[in-house]
Scaffold this motif. Sequence first.
Motif, PDB file in Angstrom:
ATOM      1  N   HIS A  46      42.187  50.540  48.794  1.00 56.91           N
ATOM      2  CA  HIS A  46      42.188  50.336  47.345  1.00 56.91           C
ATOM      3  C   HIS A  46      43.174  49.253  46.899  1.00 56.91           C
ATOM      4  N   TRP A  92      37.027  47.768  44.805  1.00 55.13           N
ATOM      5  CA  TRP A  92      38.214  48.602  44.662  1.00 55.13           C
ATOM      6  C   TRP A  92      38.249  49.751  45.672  1.00 55.13           C
ATOM      7  N   LEU A 126      38.095  51.084  38.582  1.00 55.50           N
ATOM      8  CA  LEU A 126      38.914  49.891  38.745  1.00 55.50           C
ATOM      9  C   LEU A 126      40.056  49.875  37.736  1.00 55.50           C
ATOM     10  N   PRO A 176      44.620  45.731  45.968  1.00 53.02           N
ATOM     11  CA  PRO A 176      44.137  44.376  45.728  1.00 53.02           C
ATOM     12  C   PRO A 176      45.122  43.353  46.271  1.00 53.02           C
ATOM     13  N   ILE A 203      42.773  52.278  38.838  1.00 50.34           N
ATOM     14  CA  ILE A 203      43.603  51.704  39.895  1.00 50.34           C
ATOM     15  C   ILE A 203      44.589  50.702  39.291  1.00 50.34           C
ATOM     16  N   THR A 206      40.370  41.789  43.839  1.00 48.79           N
ATOM     17  CA  THR A 206      39.814  42.521  44.969  1.00 48.79           C
ATOM     18  C   THR A 206      38.312  42.333  44.999  1.00 48.79           C
ATOM     19  N   SER A 242      37.725  41.718  39.939  1.00 50.11           N
ATOM     20  CA  SER A 242      36.989  42.232  41.097  1.00 50.11           C
ATOM     21  C   SER A 242      35.868  41.283  41.444  1.00 50.11           C
TER      22      SER A 242
END
Length: 449
Positions: free
Chosen positions: A301, A331, A13, A303, A16, A328, A27
């Motif tokens: 992937h 992820w 995460l 968000p 990303i 998100t 998340s």
Amino acid sequence: MRVVHRSPSLVALAQIGAMLALPAIASGQSWNPLKRGSDNLEVVGHLPVGSRLTVTDMDIEQELDRPYAYVSRANIVGGGGRGVDIVDLSEPSDPEVIYSWRIENDDLHQGPGAMDVKHFKWGDRYYVAQSLQFRQGGPDADVGAVILDVTGLPDASTVREVGRIRDSDHLGGFHNIFIYKHSDGRVLLFTTVSGPYAQVYDLGRFVDGDPEGALVGRVPVPVGDSGSGGYHDMYVGYHPDTGSDRFYGGGTGGYYVYDVTDVGDPSLVMSMTGVSGVRYGHTVTPSPDGRYVVAETEYRHAPLRIFDLEPAFESGAQNVRQPISAWTADWQHLVHNHEVRWPYVFVSGYVDGLQIFNLQDPSNPITVGFYDTYLGPLNDDFNPIFNGTFGVDVRNEDGLIVVSDSSSGLWVFRMDGFNGWSGSQWGMPDVSSVQDWDQGPRGPRLIGE
């Protein structure tokens, strides 16, 4: 960059987040992965309505004495007729399909069919607009939407087709639509087309028998040449601070805000372009006061990004490139459509189901509820993450939450402590996707009014 730790996959995460240059990512994966839903969400009802990948978007009426949901029916990978189902929610624990409209000669048509659906009221009659997408090579490639008169529900025998909005200049139909009660009193349909703009139709003119005069405006995409680009989705709402009607569109290059008080002459107010990781905007929804924007772009992937427009307005800038946070559910997947009922954001999370997060601190979005409506595998014959929860809507009057799942059907929920919504509860304007068909847009309402 600060990464909010809410997931067992923290390293991935954070990677990303660094790649997207976002200041914060929250998340939703703070729960036991073996648990299907959070304790604060109650499954009130469930209605399977079709086979795998035959359900797309949905919409619910807001008046308690009109307890109807409209579920779009598509044919994405084969199976099922294209059209719309009308579901009676008078007993939310026992939803029932009471009417189905299907395109004639379904097997001759090419393309997914029904994608987005919205209801509206004009005069004393109620209608449904079902968007349609048919490709060339079959019938009705010029049809963008069908309008049904549903005034007489629950008597299904009274439902009748009023007409079909056709556009021979933009074949392929309307992918997404939004219906807005404009401050000038008109009920307007904003729709995506295969062109570098969104088209605007006067639905009052259409249902009153003037289809040729129904097209009343276009909202351009201000990037690219005149023959490319376009919008994917849009939201239209009243902006009380300026007394204007505003269009929020996601499409080529990012996201755009237009003043559409004069629909025939829209003016660009703000853009969100040059955003890391965003080449094409998908779905975009503002907070009730128009300060914050929740924005989606459609790839695995990605968000939801949260933008704060106020600093740009104060400085006189016309573009925002940096979101203040993001959220998100997982992820590895993708979150999709969303409805804002400040401070809550209700999200259809594809294979992650219904997700709800709190945006009261926009720099730190926090998951407050979830339920996985889809327990099947990732697709092996279609984009792997495009299954599960597709559409979401909220009835403001009593807080009923309804979602459509592409494979498992219609679901009805209630969330503890959420018994309805109005902006006045939160010191916000009473502005959401819900329309007041009789009075039209209203200015700010303060607590106690």
